[in-house]
Design an enzyme around this catalytic site. Structure first.
Site, short mmCIF file in Angstrom:
data_model
loop_
_atom_site.label_atom_id
_atom_site.label_comp_id
_atom_site.label_asym_id
_atom_site.label_seq_id
_atom_site.Cartn_x
_atom_site.Cartn_y
_atom_site.Cartn_z
N GLY A 120 68.20 -30.27 -84.14
CA GLY A 120 68.82 -29.43 -83.12
C GLY A 120 69.66 -28.33 -83.72
O GLY A 120 70.76 -28.05 -83.24
N GLY A 121 69.12 -27.69 -84.74
CA GLY A 121 69.90 -26.69 -85.47
C GLY A 121 69.68 -25.25 -85.05
O GLY A 121 70.09 -24.34 -85.76
N ASN A 130 72.03 -34.25 -84.82
CA ASN A 130 72.75 -33.40 -83.88
C ASN A 130 71.99 -33.16 -82.58
O ASN A 130 72.60 -32.93 -81.54
CB ASN A 130 73.06 -32.05 -84.55
CG ASN A 130 73.58 -31.02 -83.56
OD1 ASN A 130 74.73 -31.08 -83.13
ND2 ASN A 130 72.73 -30.07 -83.17
N SER A 148 80.17 -37.64 -79.07
CA SER A 148 80.83 -36.82 -78.05
C SER A 148 82.09 -37.51 -77.57
O SER A 148 82.18 -38.76 -77.59
CB SER A 148 79.88 -36.59 -76.87
OG SER A 148 80.57 -36.04 -75.76
N TYR A 199 73.70 -39.68 -70.54
CA TYR A 199 74.28 -38.98 -71.68
C TYR A 199 75.46 -39.76 -72.26
O TYR A 199 75.52 -40.02 -73.47
CB TYR A 199 74.74 -37.58 -71.26
CG TYR A 199 75.44 -36.81 -72.36
CD1 TYR A 199 74.71 -36.16 -73.35
CD2 TYR A 199 76.84 -36.73 -72.41
CE1 TYR A 199 75.35 -35.46 -74.36
CE2 TYR A 199 77.48 -36.03 -73.42
CZ TYR A 199 76.73 -35.40 -74.40
OH TYR A 199 77.36 -34.72 -75.40
N LYS A 203 75.83 -41.69 -76.02
CA LYS A 203 76.88 -41.43 -77.00
C LYS A 203 77.67 -42.70 -77.33
O LYS A 203 78.17 -42.84 -78.45
CB LYS A 203 77.80 -40.31 -76.52
CG LYS A 203 77.08 -38.96 -76.41
CD LYS A 203 76.40 -38.55 -77.72
CE LYS A 203 75.72 -37.20 -77.62
NZ LYS A 203 75.07 -36.81 -78.89
#
Length: 290
Positions: free
Chosen positions: A42-43, A124, A176, A187, A191
């Site tokens: 995810g860069g 990420n 997160s 989500y 996390k």
């Protein structure tokens, strides 16, 4: 994503944007990660892109992944321009929620002589959403497969690479501040899982010289959360910090956590919430309805 923005706007109400200047947010170019080779999922934007740039400026060579070829190519180009580097950056199209794509993708990267000694993985990539009571099984599976399952199996594959090649390295999981709260969404739940995965990986892999930690940002100035009407405003009135955290600030800590400076930090998740983690009900002045 719109639903997440709605909730954030309830917790952190909109106000007239005030200019906010944040100084000295980037680390000076260094050799802190000299000769290191880092894979960042995810860069292509946001936190992942900022981490890639910070790693390059600290002396590392970097591979970034993303699901869209055009975005991957654009991110590589932008990294090359902003860091004046061309030989230390590679982009690869990979969907970490896809088991086959994940395994084939990493194997393909490692076949390249320039990248067969990758020593650091930064998990990420992630997607948001899935709020109770509106989430569907399809949406739930997409979020968990990307945020948690993908990180789990990519870490396993990467750890096998490090162990078989006797490489001492690092795995850094991007969590997160949502993991501090009840898991009312897929989500949040993912996390929570990432924090547990960080602890488990750290325990399992430290005997092989592989250091695993986590980094948990609070509200950060990325396209996921920024106000659509005022994309340049960093103001976040009810946050103790008073503003959004910048991706570059998260990137600075990421560099430190995968560097020799943090060799004694093992299995820990570092929270960078801007104080969001200390907000309680008495701090919220507006009604909060879902």
């Amino acid at each position: 994503m719109r639903f997440l923005k709605k909730i954030c706007n309830r917790i952190f109400p909109k106000s007239i944007p005030t200019p906010i200047i944040v100084e000295n947010i980037t680390l000076s170019p260094s050799l802190l990660l000299n000769n290191r080779k880092v894979l960042i999922t995810g860069g292509t934007s946001g936190i992942g892109f900022a981490i890639a740039k910070a790693c390059i400026n600290a002396g590392a060579a970097v591979v970034i992944t993303g699901r869209n070829k055009e975005r991957v190519n654009k991110a590589v180009h932008n990294l090359e321009e902003s860091t004046n580097s061309t030989s230390s950056i590679m982009g690869y199209v990979m969907d970490i929620s896809n088991d086959v794509d994940l395994e084939v993708g990493l194997a393909t990267i490692l076949k390249d002589k320039q990248w067969n000694n990758l020593d650091t993985l930064i998990n990420n990539a992630g997607v948001c959403g899935g709020f109770m009571p509106y989430v569907t099984p399809k949406e739930f599976d997409k979020i968990i497969s990307t945020n948690l399952k993908g990180s789990f199996f990519l870490s396993q594959l990467f750890a096998k690479h490090l162990i078989s090649n006797k490489i001492h390295g690092n795995i850094l999981n991007i969590s997160s501040s949502s993991s501090l709260r009840p898991a009312i969404s897929a989500y949040n739940l993912s996390k929570w899982g990432i924090n547990g995965l960080t602890l488990g990986l750290a325990k399992a892999l430290i005997p092989y010289g592989i250091t695993v930690n986590g980094l948990a940002p609070g509200p950060t100035a990325t396209p996921m959360l920024l106000n659509d009407n005022n994309p340049k405003s960093l103001s976040l009135p009810n946050s103790p910090l008073g503003r959004y955290i910048l991706p570059e600030e998260i990137a600075n800590m990421a560099v430190i956590l995968i560097s020799p400076l943090s060799s004694a930090i093992i299995g820990d998740t570092i929270f960078m919430t801007g104080g969001a983690g200390i907000i309680t009900l008495d701090d919220i002045k507006t009604s909060f309805e879902i």
